[in-house]
Design an enzyme around this catalytic site. Sequence first.
Site, short mmCIF file in Angstrom:
data_model
loop_
_atom_site.label_atom_id
_atom_site.label_comp_id
_atom_site.label_asym_id
_atom_site.label_seq_id
_atom_site.Cartn_x
_atom_site.Cartn_y
_atom_site.Cartn_z
N GLY A 8 28.66 61.99 38.22
CA GLY A 8 28.05 62.05 36.89
C GLY A 8 26.86 61.11 36.76
N GLY A 11 24.07 61.51 33.88
CA GLY A 11 24.42 61.45 32.46
C GLY A 11 23.76 60.25 31.81
N GLN A 12 24.04 60.07 30.52
CA GLN A 12 23.40 58.98 29.78
C GLN A 12 23.68 57.62 30.44
OE1 GLN A 12 25.14 57.99 26.04
NE2 GLN A 12 23.64 56.38 25.68
N ASP A 53 29.49 68.98 42.64
CA ASP A 53 30.35 69.33 41.51
C ASP A 53 31.69 68.69 41.82
OD1 ASP A 53 32.23 70.63 39.82
OD2 ASP A 53 30.85 72.32 39.58
N ILE A 54 32.17 67.85 40.92
CA ILE A 54 33.37 67.06 41.20
C ILE A 54 34.61 67.96 41.40
CG2 ILE A 54 33.78 66.62 38.73
CD1 ILE A 54 34.57 64.24 41.67
N TYR A 143 38.79 66.49 25.09
CA TYR A 143 38.21 65.32 25.79
C TYR A 143 39.17 64.13 25.71
CZ TYR A 143 34.90 61.39 26.43
OH TYR A 143 34.27 60.25 26.83
N LYS A 147 41.29 62.10 28.67
CA LYS A 147 41.20 60.65 28.92
C LYS A 147 42.60 60.01 28.95
CE LYS A 147 36.82 60.27 29.56
NZ LYS A 147 36.32 60.05 30.92
N1 SER Z 1 30.68 58.94 23.37
C1 SER Z 1 31.83 59.77 23.55
C2 SER Z 1 31.80 60.95 22.69
O1 SER Z 1 31.27 60.85 21.60
C3 SER Z 1 33.07 58.99 23.24
O2 SER Z 1 33.59 58.51 24.43
O3 SER Z 1 32.30 61.97 23.05
#
Ligand code: SER
Length: 318
Positions: A8, A11-12, A53-54, A143, A147
């Site tokens: 990744g 990503g940001q 791709d993971i 999501y 986690k």
């Molecule tokens: N920044 C993430 C989100 O908003 C939270 O871990 O999905």
Amino acid sequence: MKKYLVTGSYGQIGMDLIPAMLERYGKENIVATGRKKIPKEFKELDVIYNRLDIRDQYGLRRLLVDYDIDIIIHNASVLSATGERNPQLAHSINFEGFYNALEATRELKLEQLFAPSSIAAFGPTTPLDNTPNTTIMEPTSIYGISKVYTELMGNYYKQKYDLNFRSLRYPGVLSPEEPGGGTTDYAIWIFYEAIKNKKYECFLGPDVELPMMMMSDCLKSTFDLIEAPEEKLKHRTFNVTGMSFTPEVLANAIKEYIPDFEITYKPDFRDDIARTWPHSLDDSTAREEWGWDPEYPFDKMVTAMLDGVSEKLGIPYK
Ligand code: SER
């Protein structure tokens, strides 16, 4: 020197993590990977990068063996808002992807697997003010569920195979980099729109308070935990935070620099997600076990974001 593979990477967080790692560990010790096309900023960096791709477990193992990797930093993840738009994609990348990283770490006997968790791992039944490190976790987003899976599987592999799993529950992470698919992203887009158009329509309501941290603190917490001596750690996953604020408080702070900035509110499904997340985090476990100490307070974040986004856009805000 240890050798690191990062997933990744585009990503940001990766966009700042990789340059910081180059400086800290040296080019020869880092392999950056990502699923998407390599962004042009990355091409200018002198870094070893590979498309990965993971979900491709063989591709992952090949890179780990070829580059003789010691530590995986597994940042590849579909965030909360994108996850709600496409739960099947979030499931395959977040669950299968993490499982591949975990199994590869076990089989190849790597030294450490770092994989971030998130404030999204909490849910509506969690005490949402000053949320403790150990508490009820019944998230309602795909999501968030992924986690909790990450945290619990990491703990399980530690207990079962003595695998050195470490994780941080990142709050919203703030940087002038464009974010991708999160609920906390409003706190970055607000700066873009304030500087470009002097107005912003916020997808969260004015009163939704969320924990956040500046990117430099996010990187500091990551390096501090990865490098912490094992004997200091009693937990595998830690709350970390820098500050908490609502969209209204942030908008008022921006107005002090851009007086004609106007915010309007049009809460959507992301407002529903955000209202199940903590308002603030208790990060005392991280402070006690490995000396976590954030540097960026709210006021300094606002000016740093205004300066950074203004520079990125090439538009002065003063
Ligand atoms: N920044 C993430 C989100 O908003 C939270 O871990 O999905």
